[in-house]
Write an enzyme that holds these catalytic residues in place. Structure first.
Site, PDB file in Angstrom:
ATOM      1  N   GLU A 152       0.802  -1.220   0.000  1.00 36.72           N
ATOM      2  CA  GLU A 152       0.000   0.000   0.000  1.00 36.72           C
ATOM      3  C   GLU A 152       0.838   1.274   0.000  1.00 36.72           C
ATOM      4  O   GLU A 152       0.430   2.296  -0.549  1.00 36.72           O
ATOM      5  CB  GLU A 152      -0.987   0.011   1.176  1.00 36.72           C
ATOM      6  N   CYS A 159       7.849  -0.932  -2.293  1.00 40.52           N
ATOM      7  CA  CYS A 159       7.246  -0.776  -0.969  1.00 40.52           C
ATOM      8  C   CYS A 159       7.765   0.548  -0.413  1.00 40.52           C
ATOM      9  O   CYS A 159       8.264   1.373  -1.174  1.00 40.52           O
ATOM     10  CB  CYS A 159       7.559  -1.972  -0.058  1.00 40.52           C
ATOM     11  N   THR A 195      10.442   1.268   1.434  1.00 41.95           N
ATOM     12  CA  THR A 195      11.892   1.418   1.259  1.00 41.95           C
ATOM     13  C   THR A 195      12.478   0.530   0.169  1.00 41.95           C
ATOM     14  O   THR A 195      13.612   0.749  -0.251  1.00 41.95           O
ATOM     15  CB  THR A 195      12.634   1.070   2.564  1.00 41.95           C
ATOM     16  N   ASN A 234      25.444  -8.727 -11.380  1.00 44.32           N
ATOM     17  CA  ASN A 234      24.697  -9.745 -10.626  1.00 44.32           C
ATOM     18  C   ASN A 234      23.532 -10.366 -11.374  1.00 44.32           C
ATOM     19  O   ASN A 234      22.868 -11.244 -10.844  1.00 44.32           O
ATOM     20  CB  ASN A 234      24.194  -9.135  -9.313  1.00 44.32           C
TER      21      ASN A 234
END
Length: 148
Positions: free
Chosen positions: A9, A65, A67, A99
């Site tokens: 959210e 989200c 962070t 990566n």
């Protein structure tokens, strides 16, 4: 290219903007939620998104989200997924070149939308460099197999 996006959210508005940006670039987007700003459990969304990739339905994904950290932690629990938080251009670039990450995690409370767009564009332009990084990524996958 077909990509999957997901959020909690806290990042719902960012996800909607990211989805629009990707679609304008001609990328087919699968949206695994959430679809409003009601409280949700981000691990559930991260799992859904990663399964779209490991099942071969999508090539890459973007998780969002507050962070980016919680989404990243959860995504990296899914076998076969390499996810990275990317809040600066260098890290975003290295997440792919060094990566071979399939999942970019962004924090809606950390970066502005305009910068998120730039990070995503950079991420999409990069390719895995292979070379000296290839044995490192192979080793990551070997370690992952040991603990399945």
């Amino acid at each position: 290219m077909k990509m999957v996006v997901g959020c909690d959210e806290a990042a719902y508005k960012l996800k909607e903007q990211v989805k629009s940006h990707l679609e304008k670039k001609g990328i087919e987007v699968v949206d695994v939620g959430v679809y409003n700003e009601n409280p949700s459990l981000y691990p559930d969304t991260a799992e859904k998104l990663c399964l779209e990739i490991t099942n071969g339905n999508c090539e890459k994904g973007i998780l969002m989200c507050g962070t980016g950290i919680g989404m990243c932690i959860t995504a990296n629990k899914i076998p076969g997924i390499r996810a990275a938080v990317g809040h600066d251009l260098f890290s975003v670039e290295r997440s792919i070149k060094s990566n071979d990450c399939q999942v970019l995690c962004l924090g809606a409370r950390v970066i502005a939308y305009q910068y998120a767009e730039r990070l995503i564009d950079t991420w999409l332009e990069c390719e895995f460099a292979g070379g000296g990084s290839a044995p490192k990524v192979e080793r990551i996958m070997e370690i992952e197999k040991k603990y399945r």
